[in-house]
Scaffold this active site. Structure first.
Site, PDB file in Angstrom:
ATOM      1  N   GLY A 260     -20.622 -35.434 -37.509  1.00  0.00           N
ATOM      2  CA  GLY A 260     -20.236 -34.817 -38.774  1.00  0.00           C
ATOM      3  C   GLY A 260     -21.046 -35.334 -39.947  1.00  0.00           C
ATOM      4  O   GLY A 260     -21.577 -34.554 -40.756  1.00  0.00           O
ATOM      5  N   LYS A 261     -21.174 -36.645 -40.050  1.00  0.00           N
ATOM      6  CA  LYS A 261     -21.932 -37.229 -41.163  1.00  0.00           C
ATOM      7  C   LYS A 261     -23.436 -36.998 -40.964  1.00  0.00           C
ATOM      8  O   LYS A 261     -24.170 -36.826 -41.939  1.00  0.00           O
ATOM      9  CB  LYS A 261     -21.614 -38.722 -41.288  1.00  0.00           C
ATOM     10  CG  LYS A 261     -20.143 -39.009 -41.554  1.00  0.00           C
ATOM     11  CD  LYS A 261     -19.879 -40.503 -41.668  1.00  0.00           C
ATOM     12  CE  LYS A 261     -18.398 -40.795 -41.682  1.00  0.00           C
ATOM     13  NZ  LYS A 261     -17.733 -40.511 -40.391  1.00  0.00           N
ATOM     14  N   ASP A 277     -26.660 -42.846 -30.904  1.00  0.00           N
ATOM     15  CA  ASP A 277     -25.336 -43.208 -30.402  1.00  0.00           C
ATOM     16  C   ASP A 277     -25.475 -43.697 -28.975  1.00  0.00           C
ATOM     17  O   ASP A 277     -26.339 -43.223 -28.227  1.00  0.00           O
ATOM     18  CB  ASP A 277     -24.348 -42.045 -30.466  1.00  0.00           C
ATOM     19  CG  ASP A 277     -22.906 -42.543 -30.523  1.00  0.00           C
ATOM     20  OD1 ASP A 277     -22.399 -42.768 -31.642  1.00  0.00           O
ATOM     21  OD2 ASP A 277     -22.300 -42.745 -29.450  1.00  0.00           O
ATOM     22  N   CYS A 375     -13.665 -46.227 -40.821  1.00  0.00           N
ATOM     23  CA  CYS A 375     -12.400 -45.518 -41.053  1.00  0.00           C
ATOM     24  C   CYS A 375     -11.239 -46.491 -40.805  1.00  0.00           C
ATOM     25  O   CYS A 375     -10.223 -46.138 -40.230  1.00  0.00           O
ATOM     26  CB  CYS A 375     -12.288 -44.264 -40.195  1.00  0.00           C
ATOM     27  SG  CYS A 375     -12.485 -44.521 -38.418  1.00  0.00           S
TER      28      CYS A 375
END
Length: 435
Positions: A260-261, A277, A375
């Protein structure tokens, strides 16, 4: 077997490995939902999420209602009881329907004694709901529905705000979109939603965000396939506002999945973006997102900390380190965190976060900026590793984030989950000083 019975049994199936701490709902729920109708699948998810969200409270009630705890081999019966208690707490269906359907479901567990027990417990709860609710309110763990270790940490870190944080963690989150500015403006997309009768409003802090009045499947919204928007919480949309991107920058997204980012960075400026990743399976989502949104990045499956395996030797202008963390800021979206996460996880995560900071810092150009994000709402994962890093890194300095969102901390800026707004999130911007 009617839909309600099937959904309850499938919710038990999804919850069993979570409670046994073997896997997450993200893994177990899709397996349980196979071959269900869309209505059954939705109900299965709602029940599984609800039990995880209120597990400490539901467990407390079960303890009051049972003469003795269930044996380990009867965890399925225990979970079915919690499902019934959850439905009686929520009051979204008639009490008699919640009770009768759970009793009917218990008959499929091949435990003849279970039906009478569940029936008796749920009917007693129905009769004594006011008293049992008052009892739970008097017990902090049951009232907040948080595991003891996490409640202790939240109370210690945020003496004034802990109750509001816990309350927000127990709410269902809103659905927020991030408009792809390369395809359409936010105002224009808001107009498209209005024309289709979708009630929505703009987010207060993200200039790209739209919050829906009612969640729906993204495919039900206009131009999802065409890449006009992504589903992303407002707090996660703030990255480009903080990291100060310019066209031509070479940028590293160090822990990028599900992307998403990554996509948002690519939507914001014409940059040379490298996205890493360690999880090859999750990278499939990154590729899908980039393709749908029609933006580009060089995606690599690699451990960001193992520099020799992926770095070409050219330093970056910007680095986004969205560090692996406890996810305690997004409990309302992933309530199984309450069951899966352990206090012993936090020091291990903090160690990993500090290691990544130390290993990635040499890859940043002098004058470049690294944005550290999690988060998490826990200082042990946010301010603490940053304080250690800054103490041992002479050429690193914090850039104060001036913003009307979140709360300034000793280091960085902390967002807490908001009832109708964003998730919990942490940002700290670092700059490498010229030598």
């Amino acid at each position: 077997m009617n839909e309600g019975v099937a959904a309850r049994l499938k919710a038990v199936q999804a919850l069993l490995p979570v409670v046994q701490q073997k896997t997450s709902l993200t893994s177990s729920l899709p397996k349980a939902q196979q071959k269900l109708s869309s209505e059954e699948a939705s109900l299965t998810q709602a029940l599984a999420f609800g039990v995880c969200r209120f597990y400490p409270r539901l467990n407390y009630w079960a303890e009051q209602l049972l003469q003795r705890p269930f044996k380990s081999q009867d965890l399925d019966v225990h979970l079915l009881l919690l499902i019934g208690l959850y439905q009686l707490q929520e009051e979204r269906v008639a009490d008699y329907a919640a009770i009768d359907t759970c009793v009917e479901a218990s008959k499929h567990l091949n435990k003849p004694w279970a039906s009478n027990l569940i029936n008796a417990c749920l009917r007693r709860f129905q009769r004594e709901k006011v008293e049992l609710t008052a009892l739970a309110e008097g017990k902090e763990l049951a009232a907040t529905a948080h595991p003891p270790w996490l409640l202790k940490k939240i109370k210690k870190a945020y003496r004034q705000d802990w109750q509001a944080i816990c309350a927000a963690n127990n709410l269902q989150p809103p659905m927020t979109l991030r408009v792809n500015q390369r395809q359409i403006s936010r105002d224009a997309y808001l107009q498209q939603l209005e024309e289709q009768g979708v009630e929505a409003s703009i987010t207060p802090f993200s200039p790209w965000g739209i919050t829906l009045a009612q969640p729906t499947h993204p495919a039900n919204l206009p131009n999802f396939v065409e890449g006009f928007f992504s589903v992303q919480d407002e707090a996660a949309q703030l990255v480009p506002l903080v990291i100060d991107l310019k066209d031509g920058h070479k940028v590293l997204d160090a822990c990028c999945a599900p992307g998403g980012k990554t996509a948002h960075l690519a939507e914001t400026a014409d940059i040379n973006l490298v996205a890493l990743d360690i999880d090859a399976q999750r990278l499939n989502r990154v590729h899908e997102n980039l393709e749908r949104l029609e933006v580009k990045a060089e995606v690599k499956c690699a451990d960001a900390g193992n520099i020799a395996n992926w770095w070409d030797g050219e330093q970056f202008d910007r680095i986004l380190l969205d560090a692996p963390c406890s996810a305690t800021g997004v409990i309302r979206r992933h309530p199984d965190i309450k069951l899966l996460r352990r206090e012993t996880d936090i020091p291990k995560l903090a160690k990993l976060q500090l290691e990544l900071l130390n290993k990635l810092w040499p890859l940043l150009k002098a004058g470049g900026k690294l944005l550290y994000a999690t988060c998490s709402i826990l200082p042990e994962e946010n301010q603490h590793p940053l304080a250690s890093f800054l103490h041992h890194t002479p050429d690193a300095k914090e850039v104060i984030i001036e913003a009307d969102w979140g709360t300034k901390q000793r280091l960085g800026r902390q967002l807490f989950p908001q009832a109708e707004g964003h998730d919990g999130f942490f940002y700290c911007l670092l700059e490498k000083m010229e030598s």
